[in-house]
Enzyme design. Structure first.
Site, PDB file in Angstrom:
ATOM      1  N   SER A 109       1.608  -3.558   6.362  1.00  0.00           N
ATOM      2  CA  SER A 109       2.377  -2.399   6.238  1.00  0.00           C
ATOM      3  C   SER A 109       3.812  -2.770   7.136  1.00  0.00           C
ATOM      4  O   SER A 109       3.589  -3.737   7.916  1.00  0.00           O
ATOM      5  CB  SER A 109       1.626  -1.372   7.367  1.00  0.00           C
ATOM      6  OG  SER A 109       2.571  -0.496   8.006  1.00  0.00           O
ATOM      7  N   SER A 110       4.802  -2.123   6.761  1.00  0.00           N
ATOM      8  CA  SER A 110       6.079  -2.492   7.496  1.00  0.00           C
ATOM      9  C   SER A 110       6.023  -2.202   8.992  1.00  0.00           C
ATOM     10  O   SER A 110       6.937  -2.957   9.633  1.00  0.00           O
ATOM     11  CB  SER A 110       7.190  -1.599   6.960  1.00  0.00           C
ATOM     12  OG  SER A 110       6.950  -0.237   7.131  1.00  0.00           O
ATOM     13  N   CYS A 111       5.068  -1.833   9.703  1.00  0.00           N
ATOM     14  CA  CYS A 111       5.007  -1.630  10.938  1.00  0.00           C
ATOM     15  C   CYS A 111       4.454  -2.717  11.795  1.00  0.00           C
ATOM     16  O   CYS A 111       4.518  -2.953  12.997  1.00  0.00           O
ATOM     17  CB  CYS A 111       4.073  -0.415  11.424  1.00  0.00           C
ATOM     18  SG  CYS A 111       2.400  -0.673  10.943  1.00  0.00           S
ATOM     19  N   TYR A 138      -2.822  -0.820  14.960  1.00  0.00           N
ATOM     20  CA  TYR A 138      -2.638  -1.033  13.682  1.00  0.00           C
ATOM     21  C   TYR A 138      -2.021  -2.378  13.359  1.00  0.00           C
ATOM     22  O   TYR A 138      -2.505  -3.110  12.625  1.00  0.00           O
ATOM     23  CB  TYR A 138      -2.267   0.034  13.060  1.00  0.00           C
ATOM     24  CG  TYR A 138      -2.142   0.531  11.759  1.00  0.00           C
ATOM     25  CD1 TYR A 138      -3.028   0.384  10.689  1.00  0.00           C
ATOM     26  CD2 TYR A 138      -0.802   0.266  10.830  1.00  0.00           C
ATOM     27  CE1 TYR A 138      -3.027   0.679   9.435  1.00  0.00           C
ATOM     28  CE2 TYR A 138      -0.403   0.232   9.671  1.00  0.00           C
ATOM     29  CZ  TYR A 138      -1.887   0.401   8.861  1.00  0.00           C
ATOM     30  OH  TYR A 138      -1.642   0.544   7.407  1.00  0.00           O
ATOM     31  N   LYS A 142      -3.241  -5.497  11.360  1.00  0.00           N
ATOM     32  CA  LYS A 142      -2.610  -6.268  10.278  1.00  0.00           C
ATOM     33  C   LYS A 142      -1.858  -7.543  10.375  1.00  0.00           C
ATOM     34  O   LYS A 142      -2.023  -8.383   9.309  1.00  0.00           O
ATOM     35  CB  LYS A 142      -1.494  -5.157   9.959  1.00  0.00           C
ATOM     36  CG  LYS A 142      -2.182  -3.913   9.366  1.00  0.00           C
ATOM     37  CD  LYS A 142      -2.956  -4.036   8.077  1.00  0.00           C
ATOM     38  CE  LYS A 142      -3.385  -2.696   7.308  1.00  0.00           C
ATOM     39  NZ  LYS A 142      -4.193  -2.870   6.209  1.00  0.00           N
ATOM     40  N   HIS A 181       0.344  10.774   7.366  1.00  0.00           N
ATOM     41  CA  HIS A 181       1.674  10.399   7.398  1.00  0.00           C
ATOM     42  C   HIS A 181       2.746  11.491   7.452  1.00  0.00           C
ATOM     43  O   HIS A 181       2.168  12.452   6.886  1.00  0.00           O
ATOM     44  CB  HIS A 181       1.951   9.316   6.625  1.00  0.00           C
ATOM     45  CG  HIS A 181       1.312   8.104   6.962  1.00  0.00           C
ATOM     46  ND1 HIS A 181       0.354   7.354   5.985  1.00  0.00           N
ATOM     47  CD2 HIS A 181       1.422   7.043   7.892  1.00  0.00           C
ATOM     48  CE1 HIS A 181      -0.142   6.369   6.422  1.00  0.00           C
ATOM     49  NE2 HIS A 181       0.458   6.090   7.538  1.00  0.00           N
TER      50      HIS A 181
END
Ligand SMILES: NC(=O)c1ccc[n+]([C@@H]2O[C@H](COP(=O)([O-])OP(=O)(O)OC[C@H]3O[C@@H](n4cnc5c(N)ncnc54)[C@H](OP(=O)(O)O)[C@@H]3O)[C@@H](O)[C@H]2O)c1
Length: 309
Positions: A109-111, A138, A142, A181
Site C-alpha cells: 500500500s502507498s502508506c 500496517y 508491508k 477506508h
C-alpha cells in the site's frame, strides 16, 4: 511462459482486490485458478501454508490477503495489523521460495512511504524517513514484504513483484463506517443519513488532506499486466491521476447519493498524512494505464452498495 491454463493461486479471493483479480482473470479466460477462504487455510500458520503450496504447486501466487482498515482500525488493533500482516504475507513468500514458485505478486500500500516524503511518491523514497504514526503498524508489516520480494528476486532470480496501490475502492469494499477506508465509509454515512432524513453527517478530520483514488478494477488490470510481462524492478506504484481533497470527495459522494443535508467536520479525529500521491510513471511507462474515472467509479460502487443492503 504464462498460459490460460497456468495454475494461479489468488490469496484473499473474497476480498475487494482478490475478487476483482479473479473477475479479471476469468474474463481473460484463465481457467485454473485456486482459492481458499481464511477458514479453510489460515495463512498465519506457516506449516499449513507450506503444505498447501507444496501440494498445489501453483505457477503464480497473487497475494491479496491481508488485514486492512482505516485510521481507526489501525489505531485500535496495532498488534494485529503488524503481526497478522507479517505472518500472512511472509509465510506465503517463504512457502513460494521453498517450493520454487517462480511468479509472485505481493500487494502492499502507498502508506509504506515516509509521511513527509516529497510528493508525488516515487518507489525510491522507501525508508528515507519516518512513517505516518497512525498506520505505522500496517506500513511496517508491508515493508517487510516488499523487502522479502526484493531479496527473493535478487537471490533466486524469480519474477517476484510488489505492487503499491494508492487508496482503492470498488465492489466488495468494506462499507462499515468504523473499520472502513474513507470513501466506502462516506458512502455508508451519506446513504444512511439520506434514508433516515438526518440533517447532518459528521465526517472525521478537517477535510483538507489530499488523496488519490484508484478503482479496484483498474488495479486488477495492473495485476494482469504484471503477470503477463517480465518486469525488471521489484517495486511498482499503482496510482491514478484522480487526486482530490477529502472535502471535495465528500461533495462528490454526497452528490451521487443525493443527500441534501449538511456536512460537519470533526477535527478531534486525526487527518492522517497531509498528502499521499503516487508517482506511477514506472508502471505507466511499461504500458499500464487507468480507465475508470473517479466519478464513474463512485457511481458504480454506490450501485454495488445498494445491492448489498
Ligand atoms: N483497500 C484498499 O484501499 C487498499 C489500498 C492499497 C492496498 N491494498 C492492499 O490490497 C490487498 C487486499 O486488500 P483488500 O482491500 O482487498 O482487503 P479485504 O477486502 O479486507 O480482503 C482481504 C482478504 O484477506 C483474507 N485474509 C485475511 N486474513 C487472512 C488469514 N489469516 N488467512 C487467509 N486469508 C486471510 C480474507 O479472506 P476471507 O474473506 O476468506 O476471510 C479477505 O478476503 C491488501 O494487501 C492491501 O494492503 C488495499
Amino acid at each position: 511462459m504464462i498460459s490460460k491454463s497456468s495454475k494461479i493461486y489468488v490469496a484473499g479471493h473474497r476480498g475487494m482486490v482478490g475478487s476483482a483479480t479473479v473477475r479479471k482473470l476469468q474474463k481473460e479466460g484463465f481457467n485454473n485458478l485456486i482459492f481458499k477462504t481464511s477458514e479453510e487455510l489460515d495463512l498465519r500458520n506457516q506449516s499449513l501454508v507450506d503444505q498447501f503450496i507444496a501440494d498445489e504447486t501453483p505457477e503464480i501466487i497473487i497475494d491479496a490477503a491481508a488485514i486492512v482498515g482505516g485510521i481507526w482500525a489501525n489505531n485500535e488493533y496495532p498488534f494485529k495489523f503488524l503481526m497478522d500482516n507479517m505472518q500472512i504475507q511472509n509465510n506465503l513468500i517463504n512457502a513460494a521460495v521453498k517450493n520454487k514458485v517462480e511468479n509472485f505478486i505481493f500487494l502492499g500500500s502507498s502508506c509504506i512511504y515516509p509521511r513527509d516524503a516529497q510528493q508525488p511518491l516515487k518507489e525510491d523514497y522507501l525508508l528515507t524517513s519516518s512513517l505516518e504514526s497512525t498506520n505505522q503498524w500496517y506500513a511496517l508489516a508491508k515493508i517487510t514484504g516488499v523487502k522479502l520480494i526484493e531479496a527473493a528476486r535478487k537471490i533466486y532470480g524469480y519474477n517476484y513483484v510488489s505492487l503499491m496501490p494508492t487508496n482503492l475502492y470498488g465492489p466488495n469494499d468494506n462499507f462499515d463506517p468504523m473499520t472502513s477506508h474513507v470513501l466506502p465509509g462516506m458512502i455508508t454515512k451519506f446513504h444512511n443519513a439520506k434514508v433516515k432524513n438526518e440533517n447532518t453527517v459528521t465526517l472525521w478530520g478537517d477535510g483538507t488532506p489530499l488523496r488519490e483514488f484508484l478503482n479496484v478494477n483498474d488495479l486488477a488490470k495492473a495485476i494482469f499486466f504484471c503477470i503477463n510481462n517480465n518486469l525488471h524492478d521489484s517495486l511498482y506504484n499503482v496510482g491514478s491521476d484522480d487526486e482530490v481533497s477529502i472535502k471535495q470527495l465528500a461533495e462528490i459522494v454526497k452528490d451521487i447519493i443525493g443527500y441534501q443535508g449538511k456536512i460537519i467536520w470533526d477535527s478531534s479525529f486525526p487527518n492522517g498524512t497531509p498528502r499521499k500521491k503516487l508517482d506511477s510513471s514506472r508502471l505507466n511507462k511499461l504500458g499500464w494505464t487507468t480507465e475508470i474515472k473517479l466519478i464513474d467509479g463512485i457511481r458504480s460502487t454506490y450501485e454495488f452498495f445498494l445491492t448489498q443492503i
